[in-house]
Design a protein around this motif. Sequence first.
Motif, PDB file in Angstrom:
ATOM      1  N   ARG A  22       0.864  -1.184   0.000  1.00 51.07           N
ATOM      2  CA  ARG A  22       0.000   0.000   0.000  1.00 51.07           C
ATOM      3  C   ARG A  22       0.895   1.228   0.000  1.00 51.07           C
ATOM      4  O   ARG A  22       1.734   1.399   0.890  1.00 51.07           O
ATOM      5  CB  ARG A  22      -0.912   0.016   1.231  1.00 51.07           C
ATOM      6  N   ASP A 160      -2.193  -1.604  -5.937  1.00 47.19           N
ATOM      7  CA  ASP A 160      -3.199  -0.993  -6.805  1.00 47.19           C
ATOM      8  C   ASP A 160      -2.561  -0.634  -8.135  1.00 47.19           C
ATOM      9  O   ASP A 160      -3.122  -0.821  -9.199  1.00 47.19           O
ATOM     10  CB  ASP A 160      -3.833   0.235  -6.147  1.00 47.19           C
ATOM     11  N   THR A 180      -1.188  -6.006 -10.247  1.00 42.99           N
ATOM     12  CA  THR A 180      -1.791  -4.700  -9.950  1.00 42.99           C
ATOM     13  C   THR A 180      -3.236  -4.627 -10.431  1.00 42.99           C
ATOM     14  O   THR A 180      -3.609  -5.266 -11.409  1.00 42.99           O
ATOM     15  CB  THR A 180      -0.986  -3.548 -10.595  1.00 42.99           C
ATOM     16  N   GLN A 181      -4.008  -3.830  -9.716  1.00 39.24           N
ATOM     17  CA  GLN A 181      -5.399  -3.623 -10.103  1.00 39.24           C
ATOM     18  C   GLN A 181      -5.515  -2.736 -11.331  1.00 39.24           C
ATOM     19  O   GLN A 181      -6.410  -2.905 -12.149  1.00 39.24           O
ATOM     20  CB  GLN A 181      -6.165  -2.947  -8.953  1.00 39.24           C
ATOM     21  N   GLU A 207      -9.264  -7.384  -4.913  1.00 39.65           N
ATOM     22  CA  GLU A 207      -9.239  -6.308  -3.932  1.00 39.65           C
ATOM     23  C   GLU A 207      -7.945  -6.355  -3.118  1.00 39.65           C
ATOM     24  O   GLU A 207      -7.356  -7.414  -2.915  1.00 39.65           O
ATOM     25  CB  GLU A 207     -10.446  -6.424  -2.985  1.00 39.65           C
TER      26      GLU A 207
END
Length: 551
Positions: A22, A160, A180-181, A207
């Motif tokens: 994060r 992310d 990665t999102q 997620e």
Amino acid sequence: MQVFNGKGVFGGVAIGKISLYRRKQNQIKRNRIEDIPAELKRFKEAKVTAIEQLKELYNRALAEVGEANAAIFEVHQMMLEDVDYLDSIINIIKTQSVNAEYAVGTTGDNFAKIFSSMEDAYMKERAADIKDISERILTVLSGGSQQVINTTEPVIILADDLAPSETVQLDKDKVLAFVTQLGSTNSHTAILARTMNIPALISVNMELNEEYDGVFAIVDGFTGTVYVDPDEETLAKMKKKQAEDLEKKALLLQLKGKENVTLDGKKIKIYANIGNANDVANVLKNDAGGIGLFRSEFLYLEKNDYPTEEEQFIVYKTVAENMAGKKVIIRTLDIGADKQVDYFNMEHEENPAMGYRAIRICLDRKEIFKTQLRALYRASAYGKISIMFPMIISVSEVLEIKEIVEEVKEELKEQGIPFSDVELGIMIETPAAVMISDLLAKEVDFFSIGTNDLTQYTLAIDRQNPKLDKIYDSHHRGVLRMIKMVADNAHANGIWMGICGELASDLSLTETFLSMGIDELSVSPSLILGLRKKVRETNVDEVKNSILEKI
């Protein structure tokens, strides 16, 4: 077991624990400032520090991933000097009497929204760059340091998104893969991942839950799949797939970086044939010396209308950047015959293989041709691009092409658009071109033989007619003599000559081509290492005379 899907940007299988990443967000508060000159000075000093950091990142990336891929950090430096970006920050500080953090954060968000709203995919990607440089300045202003991904054991990074600066600072020995999102196949992060040989997935429907941190998982970069807490059957299947992939890579490790040189010291270039920009990953993975044939017609075949200059430019630029200074030979539009495009509205032909196709269309519909040439020359500023023209049968065609090329170059000069010197070559695919190759060689920088069509036209055999398979002989002495004639005429006139057709990968002919003095062979990426092995095992001096006597 949970299964998630995304897009693979680099193949490979990774098995290990997930490490959730994060990004540390800079907390931005809006504070009123009394001493505006001091705040402006504070911002400008932070900007200078950020630029120094980017210079260090550039040097690191230059050593790890090459000049073209390191260039993103030069771009970021330029973005930090962008007048509009700086004026916005300075204006907010002055007119609102606020702190530099607030001005940088607001400007970064505003500019990122502008880029994100653009229709052009390449420009959308610049939104991430704006965020990256803004976060860098905010980190400097807050007295912090750029966050680096640290781990004591090899892990699968789940995030992310990853900025280019974060990606290039990855400890490759500690990263099995990253997932990665967000992101896209054209993002700088994806490009760096492919170049650094890190299996990677983007746009994964997963997620960022804490429950995944430390959980055992599998990443399949080939299919774009993540298996979280896999069952025994899946684990066994993926371990087998990983072992097979590693076995193939073992050959790569043995031959990667080695020269394409025979036992008696003869050198040859081994390049790759590709059909679209996504193939570049395989080109790099298999250690090709360059791209010998980029079939540009895929840009036209995959669309419902003519691709714009900008659309083409972005693709050519991306390939040139990814190849990091290695030669990229792009063949101009080659449709017609078996490659029909509806929106070109071409009339039905009884014999399309000998009809309205390739350069004949380009010289007839010059605006389409000039659009492609403009895109190619613009992209040449970002790498080492060469252009070759298909289905040439006369010197007059080449002269007409060169006139159009000069028109395009003059237009670009007048508009102040940069471009580099570009080698111009032609495909030798017809007996006519072979027979006048001595004359053609005086007008171009190189030849590349398309053996598929040359064989078809020489033998008067439709290569797509299964009834004629038994008599379709690609090793026909007539074809081989033509190839040698082209090589001799090329070298007599001081230009180089290659083969990009199917025969280039025929290992039973490698000794023959080496004996002829062919300069370059271009094959499918997966065949590069096998061809390199064959070349390195050959002694041309021992076989040359006996081979040439049989032709």
